[in-house]
Each structure stands twice: as structure tokens, then as C-alpha cells.
Motif scaffolding. Sequence first.
Motif, short mmCIF file in Angstrom:
data_model
loop_
_atom_site.label_atom_id
_atom_site.label_comp_id
_atom_site.label_asym_id
_atom_site.label_seq_id
_atom_site.Cartn_x
_atom_site.Cartn_y
_atom_site.Cartn_z
N ALA A 71 -0.31 16.71 1.48
CA ALA A 71 -1.65 16.35 1.96
C ALA A 71 -1.96 14.90 1.63
CB ALA A 71 -2.69 17.29 1.35
N ILE A 72 -1.49 14.43 0.45
CA ILE A 72 -1.69 13.02 0.09
C ILE A 72 -0.96 12.11 1.08
CG2 ILE A 72 -1.16 11.28 -1.65
CD1 ILE A 72 -1.59 13.51 -3.76
N ALA B 240 -3.31 8.34 7.47
CA ALA B 240 -4.55 8.12 8.23
C ALA B 240 -4.93 6.65 8.26
CB ALA B 240 -5.69 8.95 7.62
N ALA B 241 -4.38 5.89 7.34
CA ALA B 241 -4.68 4.44 7.32
C ALA B 241 -3.79 3.66 8.29
CB ALA B 241 -4.51 3.89 5.89
N ALA C 205 -2.91 11.99 4.23
CA ALA C 205 -4.10 11.15 4.06
C ALA C 205 -3.72 9.68 4.11
CB ALA C 205 -4.79 11.48 2.74
N ALA C 206 -2.61 9.33 3.46
CA ALA C 206 -2.19 7.92 3.47
C ALA C 206 -1.87 7.46 4.89
CB ALA C 206 -0.97 7.74 2.55
N GLY D 4 2.74 6.45 -6.76
CA GLY D 4 1.73 7.36 -7.27
C GLY D 4 2.12 8.82 -7.11
N LEU D 5 2.85 9.12 -6.06
CA LEU D 5 3.29 10.50 -5.85
C LEU D 5 4.13 11.00 -7.02
CD1 LEU D 5 4.27 10.55 -2.06
CD2 LEU D 5 2.34 11.72 -3.13
N VAL E 263 1.38 4.21 -2.90
CA VAL E 263 1.23 5.65 -2.69
C VAL E 263 2.51 6.38 -3.10
CG1 VAL E 263 0.88 7.46 -0.98
CG2 VAL E 263 -0.49 5.36 -0.88
N PHE F 163 0.83 -1.20 0.00
CA PHE F 163 0.00 0.00 0.00
C PHE F 163 0.86 1.26 0.00
CE2 PHE F 163 -2.02 3.21 2.88
CZ PHE F 163 -2.82 3.78 1.90
N PRO G 161 -5.52 1.92 11.69
CA PRO G 161 -6.32 0.73 11.40
C PRO G 161 -5.49 -0.44 10.87
CG PRO G 161 -7.36 2.69 10.47
CD PRO G 161 -6.04 3.13 11.00
#
Lengths: 206, 206
Positions: free
Chosen positions: A190-191, A197-198, A194-195, A174-175, A171, A167, A201
Motif C-alpha cells: 500500500a505504501i 500516486a505522486a 501511495a508513492a 524507508g520500506l 521511499v 524521492f 504530478p
Amino acid sequence: MKKTQPERGRPRAFDRDVALRRAMEVFWAQGYEGASVGDLTAAMGIERPSLYGAFGCKEALFREAVELYGREESGATGRALAREPTARAAVAAMLRDNAAVYVEPGKPPGCLVVLAALVGTPESAPVRQALAERRARVRAAIAARVRQGMAEGDVSRDADPDAIAAFYGTVLHGLSLQARDGMAKEDLLAICEAAMAAWDPLAAPS
Amino acid sequence: MKKTQPERGRPRAFDRDVALRRAMEVFWAQGYEGASVGDLTAAMGIERPSLYGAFGCKEALFREAVELYGREESGATGRALAREPTARAAVAAMLRDNAAVYVEPGKPPGCLVVLAALVGTPESAPVRQALAERRARVRAAIAARVRQGMAEGDVSRDADPDAIAAFYGTVLHGLSLQARDGMAKEDLLAICEAAMAAWDPLAAPS
DNA sequence: GGAGAAACATACCGATTGGTACATAAAGGA
DNA sequence: TCCTTTATGTACCAATCGGTATGTTTCTCC
């Protein structure tokens, strides 16, 4: 380390390291197939035979350029994974620092390893594979850092380090696309946020 | 819809739609610059002048191929964003369905819009920009769906739809890279699941 | 001061690039 | 039937591709 024994014939009239760096920048901006030998020699400030004399062929020059890139331009990943005290901080720093590096002024946006040879003619398949292996190594390094976190207790024993690495590697790669598309640094950051934030969990210890 | 009025001169001896589809597959596999006119005509089963007569030039053929791709091969995104009842379900379905499509057997892995023209010579810059605009439209569509969720109450009013769209767009584009690198479907799906782990911290209503 | 070795610049190689001229073939309209 | 229109296959175009042959220059070693 650098063995510059007195050489026999006529000395090279250009700085090989500087020329290689110029070549790297051309490959970085235009990709492997998109960079012609003419583009390269023009940027390197040398004539064709000097390039072939010093580097062998276009593919060999590219491989040296990739190694130089790994040595001098992609240190953020290894540094972040090695120096941060927890797996979470390591991954967050890896994303954040790479995002910053991907939009440094004066350099092509995004990562050479991700962008320079994704598709192309069948003849350049070995080059594409070489970059794919480098990308796989990054993913493996992330997974290793997560495993270290599991051993040290800052990552849940139930976490799946390979899935987490896949994962965050996705990311990270992808950046480079977003950066090449012109995205601003704050949006890239910001991306990354956000990443992250996972993370809880996926990996927080229970 | 399809206007096939009786034409004047000699009728075309090949099916234009079929030939365009073959061209699309070549561009999809090898990219814009990596696909030579010879590669294209061979796959399309026609000679050069027929290609130029029917499509104009290589770039025009590519643009038609991209439109065909958008029409026939990339419906998963719009469908997921339109049909799912909540923003969360829409984004989750978008990632999941695209991941599945990216590794369909018999098709080049990953998305043509992401892979076919990321870097290259300055001459192909217009082509790269056209694909970049398509990618931007995907991000805008995600943001719009998140805003819809905010209006309908299934997304927090404090959420940042553009940041959320940038993040999930980055993951979506990253999936194409992983797919092209040969990643298996179940691993791609695991990445989607991991990305969705960020949803609640980013967007869940309080 | 040679003699040998290596890098230099010019000028070239065959192959491939995207794109066409041209003559021929096949259709509709008069 | 003849004319116009369009598509087709062959054969070609200049430009560029990655890579070299060659003669000259510049160095070290003896």
C-alpha cells in the motif's frame, strides 16, 4: 568462470559459498558490528582460524557478504529498472518487487545494504561508507531510468530526474525500516501504491 | 516541577541534565551499541561510577536520553500536526520542518529514534523495540491528524488514513537515512515536496 | 615414499566490553 | 562533634571482542 584447479595442500573441509551465505544472513539480521566472529563461525559451522584463512578478516568477510547479497538477493531493483517498458512501470515494479522481497519468510526483513551499518563506532566508518555508496548507486540507477523515460517520451521533458530518484529512493529505503519493524506485506505494498500516486504530478508528460 | 529538596549526602559535582544531553549526543551519533561507556563518560565529563550512580546502567541512560530527545529535539512533528489548519498543511509542515532539523549544523544528521538502534545483538532487542514503539506512535499521530482532516472536511471521506500515515511515515523515516548519508537540506526539501505531490490523489476531497 | 603446502582444531593473545568494590571526601542532621 | 548519607576517583572484575600461534592432519607433486 569458477577456476577450481587441483590445489596443493589439504582441501577445505567446508563449502566456502555456503559458509559465506550463512555469514551474510548473520550480517543481514544483526548488522556488521552486531555480528560477532563467534556468531559468524557458529552459523558458518567452522572454527575461527578457518574463517580467517578463507576470508581474511571480519571486514573482508562482510564485504564479500555484501557482494553476495547484491548478486543474489537484490536483483529485483535492477531487473525492474531494466525490463519494464516505461519509467513509471519500472519504478512501480521496483518498489513493489522489493517490498515483496523485504518480507520473504525465512529471511531477515528489509535490505542488508540499508540496515547493516547505519551507525556505529568510528572504526567501522569504512564499512558504513561502502554501504552508503551502494545506496547512492541505486538512486543513480533510478535517475538514469527516469532520464531514459524522458528520452523515450514517457516522462515529461520538464521532470527533474534527480529529484524523482531521490524521492523514490527515500521511499525504497524507508520500506526496509518498515519491514524490519514488522510491517505486513500488504501494508508495504500500500505504501508503494501511495508513492506511485505522486508519479503523474512529478513526471507525467504534458 | 523540579524538586531539588536539600539532599542528604555529598552533592553531585556535575550537572545531571548537561551530562544527559552529552550522552544523548553520543547515542545520536553512534547508536546504542556503538556508544561505549567509555565514550559516554568522556563526553559527559564524569567517571564511570558517577554514570552508574546517576543513571543506573547503560540501557537506562539510553532510555533517558531518548526521552530527552523526544522532549527537546523532536518537537517539530507534534507541533506541525497540532498547529496547521489542514491535514495537508500539517503533513507538509511535518516533513519540511523535520527535514530542516535533520541537517542542523552541530547536530548528528537524522533522527535518533530512527537511527540509534535498528539492528544489533539479541541483548539489545528491548532497546530496539522501545524505539520501534516510538516510531509507531509517530505513524499513529499522522493517522490521527488525517482522521481529523476527514472529520473537518479537508480530507476525502474515502481516504485511507492508515495507508496515508504509513506512506508519509515511511518518507519521514527515509529522510533520516538520506540525512545521515549526507544529503543537503535543499535536496531533502525536494523529497518532501515530491512526497506531497501524492497528497491530492490520496486524500483530496472529491 | 617422502617433501612441501594448505586447512584443521585447540588454546591462546592483548584490548575492550559493561559493570563494581572500596576507600575517601563532602554534605546535612543530631 | 560525631554519625549517616551520598558522590567521587582509582583500580579492578569476569566476559567478550577481533585476531593468531602452534602442532597436527590431509592433500598434491616428485
